[in-house]
Structures are given as structure tokens and as C-alpha cells.
Design an enzyme around this catalytic site. Structure first.
Site, PDB file in Angstrom:
ATOM      1  N   THR A  42      36.009 -17.793  12.723  1.00 48.00           N
ATOM      2  CA  THR A  42      35.544 -19.141  13.077  1.00 48.00           C
ATOM      3  C   THR A  42      34.072 -19.129  13.457  1.00 48.00           C
ATOM      4  OG1 THR A  42      37.739 -19.723  13.856  1.00 48.00           O
ATOM      5  CG2 THR A  42      35.934 -21.074  14.665  1.00 48.00           C
ATOM      6  N   LYS A  51      27.212 -24.234  13.363  1.00 54.07           N
ATOM      7  CA  LYS A  51      27.044 -25.382  14.284  1.00 54.07           C
ATOM      8  C   LYS A  51      25.667 -25.343  14.935  1.00 54.07           C
ATOM      9  CE  LYS A  51      27.460 -24.918  18.270  1.00 54.07           C
ATOM     10  NZ  LYS A  51      28.668 -24.764  19.068  1.00 54.07           N
ATOM     11  N   TYR A 179      34.042 -30.037  23.666  1.00 56.95           N
ATOM     12  CA  TYR A 179      32.879 -29.321  23.138  1.00 56.95           C
ATOM     13  C   TYR A 179      32.522 -29.817  21.740  1.00 56.95           C
ATOM     14  CZ  TYR A 179      33.535 -25.207  26.291  1.00 56.95           C
ATOM     15  OH  TYR A 179      33.648 -24.344  27.347  1.00 56.95           O
ATOM     16  N   ILE A 180      33.509 -29.755  20.838  1.00 54.42           N
ATOM     17  CA  ILE A 180      33.196 -29.984  19.427  1.00 54.42           C
ATOM     18  C   ILE A 180      32.791 -31.437  19.192  1.00 54.42           C
ATOM     19  CG2 ILE A 180      34.161 -29.933  17.081  1.00 54.42           C
ATOM     20  CD1 ILE A 180      35.754 -27.457  17.879  1.00 54.42           C
ATOM     21  N   GLY A 263      40.832 -30.841  19.635  1.00 49.73           N
ATOM     22  CA  GLY A 263      41.294 -29.554  20.149  1.00 49.73           C
ATOM     23  C   GLY A 263      41.642 -28.577  19.042  1.00 49.73           C
ATOM     24  N   THR A 312      33.748 -16.628  21.523  1.00 50.64           N
ATOM     25  CA  THR A 312      33.488 -15.432  20.709  1.00 50.64           C
ATOM     26  C   THR A 312      33.223 -14.169  21.536  1.00 50.64           C
ATOM     27  OG1 THR A 312      32.664 -16.763  18.915  1.00 50.64           O
ATOM     28  CG2 THR A 312      31.893 -14.488  18.965  1.00 50.64           C
ATOM     29  N   ALA A 342      28.073 -22.136  27.243  1.00 53.99           N
ATOM     30  CA  ALA A 342      27.150 -23.241  26.979  1.00 53.99           C
ATOM     31  C   ALA A 342      27.793 -24.268  26.072  1.00 53.99           C
ATOM     32  CB  ALA A 342      25.889 -22.696  26.309  1.00 53.99           C
TER      33      ALA A 342
HETATM   34  P1  NDP Z   1      38.560 -29.426  23.622  1.00 53.49           P
HETATM   35  O1  NDP Z   1      39.867 -29.073  24.173  1.00 53.49           O
HETATM   36  O2  NDP Z   1      37.317 -29.021  24.323  1.00 53.49           O
HETATM   37  O3  NDP Z   1      38.497 -31.010  23.422  1.00 53.49           O
HETATM   38  C1  NDP Z   1      39.498 -31.732  22.773  1.00 53.49           C
HETATM   39  C2  NDP Z   1      39.277 -33.203  23.027  1.00 53.49           C
HETATM   40  O4  NDP Z   1      40.206 -33.977  22.290  1.00 53.49           O
HETATM   41  C3  NDP Z   1      39.451 -33.566  24.487  1.00 53.49           C
HETATM   42  O5  NDP Z   1      38.446 -34.496  24.832  1.00 53.49           O
HETATM   43  C4  NDP Z   1      40.832 -34.198  24.514  1.00 53.49           C
HETATM   44  O6  NDP Z   1      40.996 -35.151  25.528  1.00 53.49           O
HETATM   45  C5  NDP Z   1      40.870 -34.884  23.157  1.00 53.49           C
HETATM   46  N1  NDP Z   1      42.229 -35.078  22.644  1.00 53.49           N
HETATM   47  C6  NDP Z   1      43.219 -34.180  22.565  1.00 53.49           C
HETATM   48  N2  NDP Z   1      44.320 -34.726  22.020  1.00 53.49           N
HETATM   49  C7  NDP Z   1      44.013 -36.005  21.740  1.00 53.49           C
HETATM   50  C8  NDP Z   1      44.741 -37.081  21.176  1.00 53.49           C
HETATM   51  N3  NDP Z   1      46.003 -36.952  20.779  1.00 53.49           N
HETATM   52  N4  NDP Z   1      44.110 -38.282  21.055  1.00 53.49           N
HETATM   53  C9  NDP Z   1      42.828 -38.432  21.480  1.00 53.49           C
HETATM   54  N5  NDP Z   1      42.093 -37.442  22.008  1.00 53.49           N
HETATM   55  C10 NDP Z   1      42.673 -36.234  22.144  1.00 53.49           C
HETATM   56  O7  NDP Z   1      38.594 -28.887  22.136  1.00 53.49           O
HETATM   57  P2  NDP Z   1      37.460 -28.705  21.041  1.00 53.49           P
HETATM   58  O8  NDP Z   1      38.169 -28.858  19.759  1.00 53.49           O
HETATM   59  O9  NDP Z   1      36.280 -29.538  21.322  1.00 53.49           O
HETATM   60  O10 NDP Z   1      37.063 -27.188  21.235  1.00 53.49           O
HETATM   61  C11 NDP Z   1      38.074 -26.183  21.207  1.00 53.49           C
HETATM   62  C12 NDP Z   1      37.627 -24.963  21.932  1.00 53.49           C
HETATM   63  O11 NDP Z   1      36.668 -24.278  21.150  1.00 53.49           O
HETATM   64  C13 NDP Z   1      36.923 -25.216  23.255  1.00 53.49           C
HETATM   65  O12 NDP Z   1      37.821 -25.354  24.307  1.00 53.49           O
HETATM   66  C14 NDP Z   1      36.048 -24.012  23.394  1.00 53.49           C
HETATM   67  O13 NDP Z   1      36.795 -22.996  23.997  1.00 53.49           O
HETATM   68  C15 NDP Z   1      35.727 -23.656  21.974  1.00 53.49           C
HETATM   69  N6  NDP Z   1      34.373 -24.117  21.613  1.00 53.49           N
HETATM   70  C16 NDP Z   1      33.317 -23.620  22.303  1.00 53.49           C
HETATM   71  C17 NDP Z   1      32.039 -24.033  21.995  1.00 53.49           C
HETATM   72  C18 NDP Z   1      30.892 -23.502  22.781  1.00 53.49           C
HETATM   73  O14 NDP Z   1      31.047 -22.497  23.465  1.00 53.49           O
HETATM   74  N7  NDP Z   1      29.726 -24.141  22.746  1.00 53.49           N
HETATM   75  C19 NDP Z   1      31.775 -24.991  20.940  1.00 53.49           C
HETATM   76  C20 NDP Z   1      32.966 -25.465  20.285  1.00 53.49           C
HETATM   77  C21 NDP Z   1      34.206 -25.023  20.616  1.00 53.49           C
HETATM   78  P3  NDP Z   1      41.297 -34.706  27.054  1.00 53.49           P
HETATM   79  O15 NDP Z   1      40.010 -34.228  27.630  1.00 53.49           O
HETATM   80  O16 NDP Z   1      41.772 -35.976  27.689  1.00 53.49           O
HETATM   81  O17 NDP Z   1      42.349 -33.670  26.981  1.00 53.49           O
END
Ligand code: NDP
Length: 448
Positions: A42, A51, A179-180, A263, A312, A342
Site C-alpha cells: 500500500t 499520496k 486521514y485519507i 476506512g 508503514t 503525521a
Molecule cells: P479512518 O478510520 O481514519 O477514517 C475513516 C472515516 O470514515 C472516518 O471519518 C469515519 O467516521 C468515516 N466512516 C466510516 N464508516 C462510515 C460510514 N458507514 N458512513 C460514513 N462515514 C463513515 O480511515 P482512513 O481510510 O482515512 O485511513 C485508514 C488508516 O490508514 C488510518 O487509520 C491510518 O492508520 C492509515 N493512514 C495513515 C496516513 C498517514 O499516516 N498520513 C494517511 C492515510 C492513511 P468516524 O470518525 O465517525 O468513525
């Protein structure tokens, strides 16, 4: 002679898998790795690396604007998505090749196909049908984006697809506040896409310090993102003018592209874990002990597939600890505390340690909180409104620093160094005794 084909078989050639394979091979172990996609995982292929290039790309627009306030004449500026996309993909291919070479150079065999468990010591390579045995098996298959099963979800894209778009849409709607979602909203907005970020909660980046969350929300608006709170999508419909997304509050948003950033889940479905006696939790994550050992005694797992800290560098450290434990007879548990990380919003966020609510819950009134907020020098001349924020949290009479939260340009670079101080258990007095580097953003952390 061993009764197995390999000493170690690794499923997944991402950060954790490749590091483990390399270290074990360097010890003279007979190692093989299976990867169904491109080596790199990934991070290299569809995450951190491409990214960050897109964030750089998005930031240039704002920098060109700012440059004019610094005396530069900038005429006929335009942005070409295809050029950036192709350059990033070329770099991804180069890096993926390096990952492949690392395995090759160290004598590990790469099978470019999917592997599934037949039993605790045997995997089947699903393209060739070949079965391979190993004394130890490491699962390092990572996670995959997850999307809720709402009507019309097939019209949405996920982060994997965002890197490969043929062209940028005029309008985009990003679902999620993590995050994403927050990073990609900043990317698309910076490239001139009319961007809406829709989140079901009250502030972006759940789990982060409340003041960081509030400021990131404000910054998203400053860079042109329309952030909508308290809404969750219920349906996506195709129409003649694009896509119409309905929300649970009855509202609708018209857009050209919907990106779900809701997520990521461990990628364990269909791996045949039940054949090997490997247990997963309710989220599908492999249950491991502190040495990354699963419920099957010869099978280990590292990285996002274990859903511990999904980053990572953590997968890499877990992989190194696994090799120490299994192949160097030195049981090593990776310490997951105080990991600096970050978020590459614009500007980015850098954090290490506990947030203020976490610190309060753990240490009650024994904590002290120091904050500062200011407009960074660079932004004053350029007229950019983004602010810098810093919070330092200490605990106890000695005021040990237990949390640092930064928002502002270069804070991912700054937090890496501050992570050493927090990991080492330094105190506020140690920070105060450190002379400032002037004029910088980072100096504020020693003058709080
Ligand atoms: P996150 O868990 O950070 O965010 C998911 C988001 O989707 C949350 O805001 C969540 O809401 C929302 N969500 C979940 N289910 C639903 C739903 N059914 N309907 C509407 N909204 C929903 O996941 P990401 O995909 O952004 O990132 C995954 C992981 O990847 C991170 O946790 C991190 O560990 C890693 N990552 C790290 C990065 C970095 O270090 N810079 C960059 C990108 C990814 P709620 O908050 O209410 O649960």
C-alpha cells in the site's frame, strides 16, 4: 535437511513483509514471498508515497500564488493532471522495482501470485496451483479500503482509484473525516477541483487532539473545501448531469465524482486462515501476541493486517522484531507507545503521544498544557491565512512531556525529531534548556 521447502514464507510484499524477508534471508534462511499485486504494498503503490507526491503537486498552486507577494511575476499558470499522474506512476514503478530487487539481491524467491493457506505449514499459489511448505509463515497482507454497502456504491471510487484517474473531475465529493478523506480533499482542492468533504461527525480526524481537529477543519475551508458535518450518504444515483448523492438528513449533493474514504479493513478474507488455525477478531484482523505470533504457533503477522497501529514504519519495526524473535532467538516485542505520525493536510499535522483528553483521563489534574497559535512568518507576507498551532502536554511534578500536537508547514519533519524527546521521557525543563533556532516555527516548542 529441513522437511519444508522454505524456512520462511511471507505472504505480502509490502513494507512489513519485504523487511522481514530481507532480514531473514540475510541470516541465511531460505525465504520466499508471495505477492498478488506489485511489490511495495500500500505505502509504495497506492498510499503514502504517491499520496505525498500529489500533496506536493497540490501545494504548488498555493505556492505560485504566494510567490507573487514575494515579488515574482507568474503568468499563464496551468495544471496538467496527466503529467503529474504519469510522473508519479513512473516513480511508483521504480520504487516497486527496488522492492523486487531487494528480495532478489538477498536471495529470497518472489512468487508473483496470490497465496492461500492449505494448512499451517502449506500455502497454495493460486495462479500456478503449486503448493509450497514452510516452517514459519508470516502474514503481511495489509489492509484494503472499505466502503459501506449503500445503494449505488458502484458509482463511487476509493483511494486506490484516485491515483489513476484519466482526468480530474470538475466537482468531487469525498466521504469521511479521517486521514485519507482529509488528505485527498486537500489534494483535489489544490488542483482546482470544487471539493466537498462530507463527514458524519462534528470535527474531522476523530481521535486527534480537539484543538488540532478544529484547526484542520478551519484550514480545509480556507483552502476552498466545503466541509459538511453530521451527514452520512444513503444513496448514489447517476444522472444526466453527473452523480446525485442523498444523505441521511434528507439533503442531496450533485457532483462528478464520489470518493469513499470510510476506512480500511484487514485483507484477510479468502486467505484460508481457518485451514491453518489462525484466529481473527471481529474486524477480520489477525489476533497476535506481543511477538506478533498468531493463534497458530508457527504463523506470525505484522502490519495493517493485525490492525494495531496502521502505519508503514510500524509494520517495518514489527517485521524486524519478528525476525529477532524467530530467527535470532531474541524474543523482541515492538513497543507501540509514543509513535510519532503525521497527516498530510494543507498545512499538515504532526503528533506524538497522548491527546489532551487522553492525558486527562490517564493522569487527571497532574497534567499541564502549554499552547501557542500564530500566523507563521511565511504566511504574513504571502497573505495566506493558515495558522500554526502547538500544544505540549506534561505530566507529574517533573513535568515529563507526554504529548505534542502540531499543525503547520513542516510539522511532520519537526515531530520526527520531537518524537525522540518524548520517547526518551524528557521533561519540560529539558525543552526549556534547549536554545531556540531563530527564526523558525519549531523554536516555539522550546519557548512555551
Ligand atoms: P479512518 O478510520 O481514519 O477514517 C475513516 C472515516 O470514515 C472516518 O471519518 C469515519 O467516521 C468515516 N466512516 C466510516 N464508516 C462510515 C460510514 N458507514 N458512513 C460514513 N462515514 C463513515 O480511515 P482512513 O481510510 O482515512 O485511513 C485508514 C488508516 O490508514 C488510518 O487509520 C491510518 O492508520 C492509515 N493512514 C495513515 C496516513 C498517514 O499516516 N498520513 C494517511 C492515510 C492513511 P468516524 O470518525 O465517525 O468513525
Amino acid at each position: 535437511m529441513s522437511k519444508y521447502d522454505y524456512d520462511l514464507f511471507v505472504i505480502g510484499a509490502g513494507s512489513g513483509g519485504v523487511r522481514s524477508a530481507r532480514l531473514a534471508a540475510q541470516l541465511g534462511k531460505k525465504v520466499a514471498v508471495a505477492e498478488e499485486s506489485r511489490p511495495g504494498g500500500t505505502c509504495v503503490v497506492r498510499g503514502c508515497v504517491p499520496k505525498k507526491y500529489l500533496v506536493y503537486g497540490a501545494e504548488f498552486g498555493a505556492s505560485i500564488e504566494a510567490a507573487q507577494k514575494y515579488g515574482w511575476s507568474v503568468d499563464n499558470v496551468s495544471f496538467d493532471w496527466a503529467s503529474l499522474k504519469n510522473a508519479v506512476q513512473t516513480e511508483v514503478s521504480r520504487l516497486s522495482g527496488i522492492y523486487e530487487n531487494i528480495l532478489d539481491k538477498n536471495g529470497a524467491t518472489l512468487f508473483s501470485e496470490r497465496a492461500e493457506f492449505v494448512d499451517a505449514h502449506t500455502v497454495r499459489l493460486t495462479t500456478s496451483g503449486r503448493e509450497v511448505t514452510a516452517k514459519t509463515i508470516l502474514i503481511a497482507v495489509g489492509g484494503r479500503p472499505w466502503m459501506p454497502e449503500i445503494k449505488g456504491i458502484e458509482h463511487a471510487i476509493m483511494s486506490d482509484d484516485a491515483f489513476l484517474l484519466d482526468q480530474l473531475p470538475e466537482r468531487c465529493l469525498i466521504i469521511g473525516g479521517g486521514y485519507i478523506a482529509s488528505e485527498f480533499a486537500g489534494i483535489f482542492a489544490g488542483m482546482g477541483v470544487k471539493t466537498i468533504q462530507a463527514y458524519r461527525g462534528d470535527a474531522l480526524l476523530r481521535g486527534f487532539d480537539p484543538e488540532v481537529r478544529e484547526l484542520v477543519g478551519k484550514h480545509q475551508e480556507i483552502i476552498g473545501i466545503d466541509v459538511k458535518y453530521y451527514i452520512s450518504p444513503t444513496e448514489i444515483k447517476k444522472s444526466s448531469g453527473g452523480l446525485i448523492v442523498s444523505f441521511d438528513d434528507g439533503s442531496k449533493i450533485g457532483t462528478d465524482m464520489v470518493m469513499m474514504a470510510t476506512g480500511r479493513h484487514p485483507h484477510t478474507i479468502g486467505l484460508g486462515l481457518e485451514n491453518a488455525g489462525v484466529k481473527v477478531d471481529r474486524a477480520g484482523a489477525i489476533i497476535v501476541d506481543e511477538y506478533s505470533r498468531s493463534s497458530a504457533k508457527n504463523i506470525y503477522a505484522v502490519g495493517d493486517v493485525t490492525n494495531r497501529v496502521n502505519l508503514t514504519p510500524v509494520a517495518i519495526r514489527e517485521g524486524a522484531a519478528f525476525v529477532e524473535t524467530v530467527f535470532k532467538d531474541n524474543p523482541t516485542a515492538y513497543d507501540h507507545s509514543n509513535i510519532a505520525s503525521a497527516v498530510f493536510t494543507r498545512p499538515p499535522v504532526g503528533v506524538v503521544g497522548l491527546s489532551e483528553p487522553e492525558a486527562r483521563e490517564k493522569f487527571g489534574d497532574k497534567i499541564k498544557v502549554y499552547t501557542t497559535g500564530f500566523r507563521p512568518m511565511k504566511n504574513i507576507l504571502s497573505g495566506k491565512e493558515q495558522r500554526c498551532f502547538m500544544k505540549l502536554i506534561t505530566q507529574g511534578r517533573k513535568e515529563t512531556v507526554i504529548g505534542i500536537h502540531l499543525v503547520g508547514d513542516d510539522t511532520p519533519e519537526i515531530i520526527q525529531a520531537l518524537g525522540i524527546a518524548v520517547k526518551a521521557g524528557l521533561t519540560k525543563a529539558d525543552f526549556d534548556a534547549t536554545c531556540a533556532v531563530h527564526p523558525t516555527l519549531a523554536e516555539e516548542i522550546v519557548t512555551l
